[in-house]
Enzyme design. Structure first.
Site, PDB file in Angstrom:
ATOM      1  N   GLN A   1       0.838  -1.194   0.000  1.00  0.00           N
ATOM      2  CA  GLN A   1       0.000   0.000   0.000  1.00  0.00           C
ATOM      3  C   GLN A   1       0.874   1.246   0.000  1.00  0.00           C
ATOM      4  OE1 GLN A   1      -3.423  -0.246  -0.351  1.00  0.00           O
ATOM      5  NE2 GLN A   1      -2.793  -2.364  -0.655  1.00  0.00           N
ATOM      6  N   CYS A   2       0.309   2.334  -0.483  1.00  0.00           N
ATOM      7  CA  CYS A   2       0.987   3.623  -0.547  1.00  0.00           C
ATOM      8  C   CYS A   2       1.624   3.953   0.806  1.00  0.00           C
ATOM      9  CB  CYS A   2      -0.032   4.695  -0.932  1.00  0.00           C
ATOM     10  SG  CYS A   2       0.688   6.299  -1.240  1.00  0.00           S
ATOM     11  N   PRO A   3       2.867   4.367   0.847  1.00  0.00           N
ATOM     12  CA  PRO A   3       3.734   4.766  -0.275  1.00  0.00           C
ATOM     13  C   PRO A   3       4.712   3.690  -0.701  1.00  0.00           C
ATOM     14  CG  PRO A   3       4.736   5.518   1.748  1.00  0.00           C
ATOM     15  CD  PRO A   3       3.466   4.752   2.130  1.00  0.00           C
TER      16      PRO A   3
ATOM     17  N   ASP B   1      -2.246  -1.291  -5.881  1.00  0.00           N
ATOM     18  CA  ASP B   1      -2.658  -0.138  -5.085  1.00  0.00           C
ATOM     19  C   ASP B   1      -3.172   0.933  -6.047  1.00  0.00           C
ATOM     20  OD1 ASP B   1      -2.995   1.871  -3.215  1.00  0.00           O
ATOM     21  OD2 ASP B   1      -0.864   2.380  -3.121  1.00  0.00           O
TER      22      ASP B   1
END
Length: 72
Positions: free
Chosen positions: A10-12, A37
């Site tokens: 998931q981000c980042p 994502d």
């Protein structure tokens, strides 16, 4: 062509891993980044603009994003 599978991150994290992997490549080489994502759809082109690397291609199929990025 090198491949980085960032599915499940998931981000980042996809961008963090992308930046690390790009450091290993020589100028002109292409990295294929695979991610799921949804934020990557905006983050990867923005990262390419910021770093001067070239986004050659972006595809999406069944929620899986694939980017081809050429190192400058």
């Amino acid at each position: 062509m090198a491949t980085l599978d960032a599915r499940g991150l998931q981000c980042p994290m996809p961008i963090v891993e992308l930046a690390k992997k790009m450091k290993e490549l020589k100028e002109g080489e292409i990295l294929e980044l695979i991610a799921d994502d949804v934020g990557a759809k905006e983050d990867v082109p923005a990262w390419c603009n910021r770093t001067g690397n070239e986004l050659v291609e972006m595809t999406e199929e069944n929620g899986i994003l694939a980017f081809k990025i050429k190192k400058k």
